[in-house]
Design a protein around this motif. Structure first.
Motif, PDB file in Angstrom:
ATOM      1  N   TRP A  46       0.926  -1.083   0.075  1.00 60.26           N
ATOM      2  CA  TRP A  46      -0.152   0.178   0.072  1.00 60.26           C
ATOM      3  C   TRP A  46       0.742   1.277   0.102  1.00 60.26           C
ATOM      4  CZ3 TRP A  46       0.545   3.618   3.745  1.00 60.26           C
ATOM      5  CH2 TRP A  46       1.440   3.213   5.003  1.00 60.26           C
ATOM      6  N   ASP A  47       2.110   1.445   0.613  1.00 60.14           N
ATOM      7  CA  ASP A  47       3.046   2.483   0.656  1.00 60.14           C
ATOM      8  C   ASP A  47       3.542   2.806  -0.587  1.00 60.14           C
ATOM      9  OD1 ASP A  47       4.689   0.585   0.656  1.00 60.14           O
ATOM     10  OD2 ASP A  47       5.820   1.292   2.335  1.00 60.14           O
ATOM     11  N   GLY A  48       3.518   1.932  -1.614  1.00 64.98           N
ATOM     12  CA  GLY A  48       4.108   2.478  -3.010  1.00 64.98           C
ATOM     13  C   GLY A  48       5.545   2.326  -2.864  1.00 64.98           C
ATOM     14  N   GLY A  49       6.482   1.755  -1.802  1.00 60.51           N
ATOM     15  CA  GLY A  49       7.817   1.705  -1.955  1.00 60.51           C
ATOM     16  C   GLY A  49       8.199   3.121  -1.980  1.00 60.51           C
ATOM     17  N   ASN A  50       9.135   3.686  -3.001  1.00 58.90           N
ATOM     18  CA  ASN A  50       9.422   4.977  -2.959  1.00 58.90           C
ATOM     19  C   ASN A  50       8.575   5.698  -3.878  1.00 58.90           C
ATOM     20  OD1 ASN A  50      11.823   3.732  -2.126  1.00 58.90           O
ATOM     21  ND2 ASN A  50      13.256   4.344  -3.668  1.00 58.90           N
ATOM     22  N   ALA A  51       7.888   6.531  -2.930  1.00 61.71           N
ATOM     23  CA  ALA A  51       6.708   7.502  -3.382  1.00 61.71           C
ATOM     24  C   ALA A  51       6.446   8.698  -2.617  1.00 61.71           C
ATOM     25  CB  ALA A  51       5.492   6.516  -3.448  1.00 61.71           C
ATOM     26  N   THR A  52       6.095   9.715  -2.893  1.00 56.76           N
ATOM     27  CA  THR A  52       5.613  10.829  -2.158  1.00 56.76           C
ATOM     28  C   THR A  52       4.108  11.050  -2.329  1.00 56.76           C
ATOM     29  OG1 THR A  52       7.746  11.910  -2.902  1.00 56.76           O
ATOM     30  CG2 THR A  52       6.149  13.360  -1.822  1.00 56.76           C
ATOM     31  N   GLY A  53       3.616  10.786  -0.813  1.00 59.93           N
ATOM     32  CA  GLY A  53       2.215  10.773  -1.072  1.00 59.93           C
ATOM     33  C   GLY A  53       1.771   9.408  -1.088  1.00 59.93           C
ATOM     34  N   PRO A  54       0.493   9.139  -0.951  1.00 59.97           N
ATOM     35  CA  PRO A  54      -0.078   7.755  -1.353  1.00 59.97           C
ATOM     36  C   PRO A  54      -0.431   7.650  -2.671  1.00 59.97           C
ATOM     37  CG  PRO A  54      -1.965   9.433  -0.438  1.00 59.97           C
ATOM     38  CD  PRO A  54      -0.561  10.061  -0.417  1.00 59.97           C
ATOM     39  N   ARG A  55       0.650   7.131  -3.443  1.00 57.64           N
ATOM     40  CA  ARG A  55       0.396   7.191  -4.952  1.00 57.64           C
ATOM     41  C   ARG A  55      -0.479   6.228  -5.690  1.00 57.64           C
ATOM     42  NH1 ARG A  55       3.274   2.969  -7.953  1.00 57.64           N
ATOM     43  NH2 ARG A  55       4.643   1.612  -6.446  1.00 57.64           N
ATOM     44  N   HIS A  56      -0.812   5.251  -4.906  1.00 52.39           N
ATOM     45  CA  HIS A  56      -1.965   4.308  -5.460  1.00 52.39           C
ATOM     46  C   HIS A  56      -3.255   4.961  -5.215  1.00 52.39           C
ATOM     47  CE1 HIS A  56       0.722   1.023  -6.088  1.00 52.39           C
ATOM     48  NE2 HIS A  56       1.229   1.029  -5.195  1.00 52.39           N
ATOM     49  N   ALA A  57      -3.290   5.959  -4.486  1.00 48.67           N
ATOM     50  CA  ALA A  57      -4.838   6.540  -4.133  1.00 48.67           C
ATOM     51  C   ALA A  57      -5.001   7.853  -4.826  1.00 48.67           C
ATOM     52  CB  ALA A  57      -4.979   6.783  -2.809  1.00 48.67           C
ATOM     53  N   MET A  58      -3.853   8.192  -5.697  1.00 42.60           N
ATOM     54  CA  MET A  58      -3.848   9.472  -6.285  1.00 42.60           C
ATOM     55  C   MET A  58      -4.902   9.637  -7.605  1.00 42.60           C
ATOM     56  SD  MET A  58      -2.404  11.283  -4.340  1.00 42.60           S
ATOM     57  CE  MET A  58      -2.777  12.746  -5.303  1.00 42.60           C
ATOM     58  N   PRO A  59      -5.226   8.522  -8.308  1.00 44.53           N
ATOM     59  CA  PRO A  59      -6.488   8.525  -9.405  1.00 44.53           C
ATOM     60  C   PRO A  59      -7.515   9.302  -8.718  1.00 44.53           C
ATOM     61  CG  PRO A  59      -5.111   6.407  -9.367  1.00 44.53           C
ATOM     62  CD  PRO A  59      -4.769   7.049  -8.187  1.00 44.53           C
ATOM     63  N   LEU A  60      -7.909   9.435  -7.231  1.00 41.61           N
ATOM     64  CA  LEU A  60      -8.766  10.294  -6.810  1.00 41.61           C
ATOM     65  C   LEU A  60      -8.894  11.656  -7.103  1.00 41.61           C
ATOM     66  CD1 LEU A  60      -8.075  11.628  -3.974  1.00 41.61           C
ATOM     67  CD2 LEU A  60      -8.267   9.246  -2.911  1.00 41.61           C
ATOM     68  N   ALA A  61      -7.806  12.349  -7.308  1.00 41.88           N
ATOM     69  CA  ALA A  61      -7.469  13.784  -7.083  1.00 41.88           C
ATOM     70  C   ALA A  61      -8.392  14.452  -7.898  1.00 41.88           C
ATOM     71  CB  ALA A  61      -6.072  13.969  -7.496  1.00 41.88           C
ATOM     72  N   GLY A  62      -8.539  14.282  -9.154  1.00 40.77           N
ATOM     73  CA  GLY A  62      -9.156  15.126  -9.942  1.00 40.77           C
ATOM     74  C   GLY A  62     -10.731  15.042  -9.740  1.00 40.77           C
ATOM     75  N   VAL A  63     -11.332  13.934  -9.522  1.00 41.18           N
ATOM     76  CA  VAL A  63     -12.799  13.886  -9.282  1.00 41.18           C
ATOM     77  C   VAL A  63     -13.116  14.517  -7.693  1.00 41.18           C
ATOM     78  CG1 VAL A  63     -13.247  12.119 -10.856  1.00 41.18           C
ATOM     79  CG2 VAL A  63     -12.603  11.634  -8.510  1.00 41.18           C
ATOM     80  N   LEU A  64     -12.129  14.360  -6.973  1.00 38.76           N
ATOM     81  CA  LEU A  64     -12.434  14.805  -5.632  1.00 38.76           C
ATOM     82  C   LEU A  64     -12.140  16.314  -5.484  1.00 38.76           C
ATOM     83  CD1 LEU A  64     -12.791  14.308  -2.556  1.00 38.76           C
ATOM     84  CD2 LEU A  64     -10.290  14.010  -2.271  1.00 38.76           C
ATOM     85  N   ALA A  65     -11.373  16.878  -6.446  1.00 36.70           N
ATOM     86  CA  ALA A  65     -11.022  18.151  -6.362  1.00 36.70           C
ATOM     87  C   ALA A  65     -12.280  19.097  -7.146  1.00 36.70           C
ATOM     88  CB  ALA A  65      -9.847  18.402  -7.590  1.00 36.70           C
TER      89      ALA A  65
END
Length: 471
Positions: free
Chosen positions: A345-364
């Protein structure tokens, strides 16, 4: 409607600002997620094969079938990179085989870096800019105010790690953009827009297989909207199948069958054998880490999104926009649950929760009504400050480090700020290619981007249609 058509200058300026900002900065070309996707594209363009055997030792992300190594991801980002690799090869006259395939060979590093940058600029960065433009238009249609649409678009594209992930070959930014495009397509309706929505949803699955879960929410909303005339959904269904065809074509080309995917041959990550390719059941503790945890919490890297659910709630209060609000919220919730259910879930080397980022546009999307309902000067001032803070945070991420190691507890401050940004370890076009200092590369971005952003704010402030379009 004529007044909407007259906002061409704002639309063009917004597209230019977002695309320029995403394309200006870069990510590490040897990050395994970047490298394996580009290796597959290079081999397909230059050698006519999907195997990555000569390049496989340079990445830990790969699939093994028999004696051959392959891309272990969904092929969408690799397929999107094919034109970039082919074009760059033709312009430079260079090929991988002319270099020692090693991270210690400066020629190969430069070869790989250039193709990574071009592929990101013509892939995720372009999709993010298009999605920002469509989110702007949707926000204006919902609220009747250009400022509200601009607030939502900038919050999504530059106020979240979508900015940083748009500099990579990872699929998160592209899927986020495709979800926005699909949501707008269903909201607009009509055969053409439903076909756009179907194509976006189909391609999102080619980019990331798990996109089928959150994307299904948009599909179900389309079915509900057209429940009285189901035949109207034919363009969406047909276009969705067209969007999926490249996946089957790639599988047939790479493996000789459409029924095999790279995930089934992953090596070195035993957790992928749990559940469905690593997806099990959502865990509350993981969900808490995704939302507020110091290492990956979205609150620390996209504070502007904290207020977005309030705006979606406001949209849901209006019967005319309730379905749109519920669909956007549903996509965000499913994306969070999918991330919380993933073994890695942590995405290894990643800034922020990268696997959850597809939510960004619709949530915005919820940011648009939030701005429109903030009538007092201090309310809009507070929202503007929060957006400016989010953009500043993500400027440091996009320019310095989108791949923060999981060894840092406070990832943004320790891995991004202390280890990279504050010491000037940045990646910009001038510092990578023109022998400028990294700070001068950042200053040049600011010289272009800040006046453009201020011009957009000024134009949006003066231009308010004041009437809403029915969805």
């Amino acid at each position: 409607m004529a007044r909407w058509q007259s906002m061409g200058g704002i639309r063009f300026g917004l597209f230019l600002l977002v695309w320029f900002s995403c394309a200006w900065f870069g990510s590490w070309e040897f990050n395994p997620n970047n490298a394996t996707r580009l290796f597959a594209a290079i081999r397909m363009v230059e050698n006519g094969t999907a195997t990555i055997d000569p390049l496989a030792p340079l990445t830990i992300d790969k699939a093994q079938f028999g004696a051959h190594a392959y891309l272990d991801k969904a092929p969408g980002m690799t397929l999107m990179a094919l034109p970039a690799v082919a074009m760059t090869d033709r312009v430079t006259g260079d090929r991988a085989e002319r270099h020692e395939l090693s991270s210690f060979d400066p020629g190969f590093v430069a070869y790989l870096k250039l193709r990574t940058r071009v592929a990101a600029a013509t892939g995720s960065a372009l999709l993010t800019a298009i999605a920002a433009l469509m989110l702007f238009d949707l926000g204006v249609r919902l609220t009747g105010r250009a400022g509200a649409g601009l607030f939502a678009a900038l919050g999504y594209a530059l106020g979240t790690p979508i900015w940083g992930y748009s500099t990579t070959l990872l699929g998160h930014a592209s899927v986020a953009a495709l979800f926005v495009i699909a949501l707008v397509g269903v909201a607009r309706g009509g055969a053409r827009w439903l076909a756009v929505a179907g194509l976006a949803l189909g391609w999102a699955v080619v980019v990331e297989y798990q996109a089928v879960l959150a994307g299904s929410v948009i599909g179900l909303w389309a079915v509900w909207r057209h429940r009285a005339e189901p035949m109207a959904l034919l363009p969406l269904i047909a276009a969705g199948l067209v969007g999926l065809l490249p996946l089957f074509a790639y599988n047939l080309f790479a493996f000789g069958t459409v029924f095999r995917i790279g995930y089934s041959g992953v090596v070195g990550f035993e957790g992928m054998n749990q559940g469905l390719f690593g997806l099990t059941i959502p865990r509350i503790a993981v969900l808490r880490e995704i939302l507020i945890g110091p290492m990956r919490g979205i609150v620390w890297v996209a504070p502007i999104l904290i207020l977005a659910p309030i705006g979606l709630w406001r949209l849901a209060e209006d019967r005319a926009t309730r379905g749109l609000a519920l669909a956007a919220a549903g996509v965000a919730v499913v994306a969070l649950l999918v991330n919380a259910a993933y073994v890695y879930w942590d995405g290894g080397n990643a800034t922020g929760p990268r696997h959850a980022m597809p939510l960004a546009g619709v949530l915005a999307l919820g940011l648009a009504p939030l701005w429109a309902r903030a009538r007092l000067f201090w309310q809009r001032g507070a929202l503007a400050l929060l957006l400016a803070g989010s953009i500043a945070i993500n400027l440091t991420i996009a320019s310095a480090e989108i791949f923060a190691p999981p060894t840092f507890r406070w990832a943004w401050w320790q891995a991004v700020m202390q280890q990279r940004f504050l010491v000037g370890d940045l990646r910009t076009i001038p510092s990578d290619w023109w022998e400028w200092t990294t700070w001068n590369g950042l200053y040049l971005w600011a010289v272009v981007a800040i006046p453009l952003a201020l011009w957009l704010v000024q134009r949006a402030w003066r231009f308010s249609p004041r009437t809403r379009c029915q969805m």
